[in-house]
Design an enzyme around this catalytic site. Structure first.
Site, PDB file in Angstrom:
ATOM      1  N   LYS A  81      41.498  37.461  39.983  1.00  0.00           N
ATOM      2  CA  LYS A  81      40.941  36.964  38.719  1.00  0.00           C
ATOM      3  C   LYS A  81      42.066  36.388  37.860  1.00  0.00           C
ATOM      4  O   LYS A  81      43.113  37.023  37.693  1.00  0.00           O
ATOM      5  CB  LYS A  81      40.238  38.113  37.986  1.00  0.00           C
ATOM      6  CG  LYS A  81      39.453  37.685  36.752  1.00  0.00           C
ATOM      7  CD  LYS A  81      38.731  38.881  36.122  1.00  0.00           C
ATOM      8  CE  LYS A  81      37.825  38.477  34.973  1.00  0.00           C
ATOM      9  NZ  LYS A  81      37.110  39.620  34.392  1.00  0.00           N
ATOM     10  N   SER A 156      32.064  38.811  33.930  1.00  0.00           N
ATOM     11  CA  SER A 156      32.982  37.692  33.815  1.00  0.00           C
ATOM     12  C   SER A 156      33.766  37.383  35.091  1.00  0.00           C
ATOM     13  O   SER A 156      34.255  36.279  35.257  1.00  0.00           O
ATOM     14  CB  SER A 156      33.966  37.953  32.680  1.00  0.00           C
ATOM     15  OG  SER A 156      34.807  39.048  32.989  1.00  0.00           O
ATOM     16  N   SER A 180      31.869  43.624  34.031  1.00  0.00           N
ATOM     17  CA  SER A 180      32.358  42.345  34.568  1.00  0.00           C
ATOM     18  C   SER A 180      32.804  42.376  36.033  1.00  0.00           C
ATOM     19  O   SER A 180      33.100  41.323  36.586  1.00  0.00           O
ATOM     20  CB  SER A 180      33.496  41.806  33.704  1.00  0.00           C
ATOM     21  OG  SER A 180      32.983  41.214  32.545  1.00  0.00           O
TER      22      SER A 180
END
Lengths: 494, 98
Positions: A81, A156, A180
């Protein structure tokens, strides 16, 4: 064998690499070719890093040739990420304000991944500063769900989840502040773990809400997720909230089954208003399956969890407004040009650098912390946080784990909730209580809903219950099997 | 509860966000809706409940006061949009003397 290496799970790939049946370089090339083939449709990455991956792979091959014994994931590609700092690699947090930011150091998680020898194939897309549930808030455009590219992958950490589901990497790293990791894992049909707060270092993680943020793994099997969590977990003196105790062995008991395990079905987080019928049906079936496997399954009511969402959307924005004060155009990131004085420079830099959702949360948090409103909003929210923790504690007097849906719906259409922030926030209704309690949870695929899209089963446990959660998830996976491969995989079983 | 335009302007100024008229209107409306939902927290009777700021409390995290490795100055400021003589550079803060 080489052509289809990308279809294999991490543990299998690492075994083949360790036995020198295949090189880490070949494994990486197979995944890079896979990325080239499907990335235009999925858009999982902000910054692909093929050269970094190749360098790490050749290092792994060199060390294996020299007779070194490496960790159980050495040579297995990983999607990271883009909110964790990598020395010398652009790290954007999905924001225009960090669009050209190149960190001068590695996050601790990244250092550990380098030691584990997992080549990083790219910095994965995310909602700006991890604020969102769809990746639509990324300044670099949304990622697509590999099951249906007109739909969101969740967020996310949607880029990492989509990359793992589309087999661009068998492993992914995400962060989970309110769901997330788990929500995109559910929407993309992969496994995602939200570890106990403090189990994984936050050093070098770009902060959103510091009392809630936690790094964790994505994988396509429970075992792979456990191995990746073992690789990144553990005390870090550079993070003062890091738990000092040694990390429990997460794989030793993973095949031990659920016989005698007490599992509570969290009634309010399985069905009712806002829950898709197919989600409720799959989660109920999963509970029945665990009961058939020997678990003692019973219902439990958790009414306080209904208030968790409201508390979260005061606490997280409050912490965000404080954390994001650092983006002032001075030390790093974007700076607006031509300002007459420093206040104008700060205010224009932030207005031009942040997207809508980040601005909304900064405003909300600033308001909730401002004079006259602190007690009414932030203070009350912190008290509700205590009540949520007590509700968990009461439930864990009767149960070892709690069970629920991960997300009340399957993946929604890109754009469907973009203009309604509150509707988007409701995506996190099942996942937020765990973050408020600093506890652990896992999402594991449990079938397809009536729309043919994946459903995630959430198992929640007390702090440091990861070994139990992984064991229960593995028992479920072993009996249920795996989802069919998403259409993007083409012919052949996963 | 609906936020007034003055409140929205005040919060934007506190947050150092130079918002447009359109943003002030739109965020004001959206924040009012979100706050209305968030106000549910006030409905729980929480008078005797201690607030939690941190779910996994750790106290007195100490380490020996020994200097360790740190970033070299040039590397540490390499990310700054403007720098001069090894320092961050910012626009004028004080008024010019009359």
């Amino acid at each position: 064998m080489t052509a289809d290496l990308w279809r294999l799970p991490a543990a299998e790939l690492a075994g083949a690499i360790a036995r020198r049946e295949v090189s880490a370089a070949e494994v990486v090339e197979s995944h890079l070719a896979r990325i080239e083939a499907v990335e235009p449709e999925v858009r999982a990455f902000i910054t692909p890093t093929p050269e970094l991956a190749r360098a790490q792979a050749s290092d792994v091959d060199r060390r294996i040739a020299a007779g070194e014994r490496l960790g159980p994931l050495a040579g297995v590609p990983l999607a990271l990420k883009d909110i964790l700092c990598v020395d010398g690699v652009r790290t954007t947090a999905g924001s225009r304000i960090l669009g050209e930011f190149v960190p001068p150091y590695d996050a601790t998680v990244v250092s550990r991944l380098r030691e584990a020898g997992t080549p990083i194939v790219g910095k994965a897309n995310l909602d700006e500063f991890a604020m969102g549930s769809s990746t639509e808030n990324s300044a670099f455009g949304p990622s697509r769900n590999p099951w249906d590219t007109t739909r969101v992958p969740g967020g996310s950490s949607g880029g990492s989840a989509a990359a793992v589901a589309a087999a661009m990497a068998p492993l992914g790293i995400g962060t989970d502040t309110g769901g997330s990791i788990r929500q995109p894992a559910a929407l993309c049909g992969v496994v995602g773990v939200k570890p106990t707060y403090g189990l994984v270092s936050r050093y070098g993680l770009i902060a959103f809400a510091s009392s809630l943020d936690q790094v964790g793994p994505f994988a396509r099997t429970v075992r792979d997720a456990a191995l990746l969590l073992e690789a990144i977990a553990g005390h870090d003196p550079r993070d003062s909230t890091s738990i000092p105790d040694p990390v429990a062995d997460l794989t030793a008991t993973i095949e031990d089954g659920v016989s005698g395990m007490r599992i509570g079905v969290a009634r309010e987080l399985v069905g009712g208003e806002g829950f898709q019928a197919g989600v409720t049906a799959r989660v109920r079936e999963a509970a029945d399956r665990l009961a058939a496997l020997g678990a003692e399954v019973d219902e439990v009511s958790v009414p306080t969890f209904g208030y968790a969402l409201s508390a979260y959307y005061l606490i997280a924005p409050a912490e965000c407004s404080s954390n994001l004060a650092r983006y002032d155009g001075v030390r790093y990131g974007y700076r607006a040009a031509g300002a007459a004085d420093v206040v104008e420079m700060n205010s224009r830099t932030r207005a031009e650098g942040f997207g809508d959702e980040v601005k909304r949360r900064i405003m909300l948090g600033t308001y909730a912390l401002s004079a006259g409103y602190y007690d009414a909003y932030y203070g009350k929210a912190q008290q509700v946080r205590t009540l949520v923790i007590r509700e968990f504690e009461r439930a864990y007097e009767r149960f070892d784990l709690l069970l629920s849906a991960t997300s009340p719906t399957t993946a929604f259409k890109i754009g469907e909730r973009a203009d309604d922030p509150l509707a988007m926030y409701l995506s996190d209704v099942c996942t937020i209580p765990t973050n408020l309690a600093g506890a652990a949870a896992i999402s594991v695929p449990c079938g397809l809903a009536e729309d043919g899209l994946p459903v995630g089963l959430q198992l929640m446990g007390p702090p440091l219950s990861e070994a139990t959660l992984l064991r229960a998830a593995r028992a479920f996976e072993r009996d249920f099997g795996f989802l069919p491969a998403p259409p993007l995989w083409g012919e052949g079983a996963p | 509860m609906a936020l007034t335009r003055e409140q929205v302007v005040h919060v934007a100024r506190l947050a150092r966000l130079a918002l447009s008229e359109e943003e002030l209107e739109r965020f004001g409306r959206q924040l009012s809706g979100i706050l209305e939902h968030a106000a549910q927290v006030t409905r729980l009777a929480t008078e005797d409940v201690a607030p939690t700021s941190h779910a996994i409390p750790l106290v007195n995290v100490l380490r020996p006061d020994v200097p360790g490795e740190c970033l070299a100055r040039e590397k540490a400021i390499s990310t700054a949009p403007e720098r001069e003589q090894g320092r961050f550079k910012v626009p004028r803060i004080m008024e010019e003397p009359q």
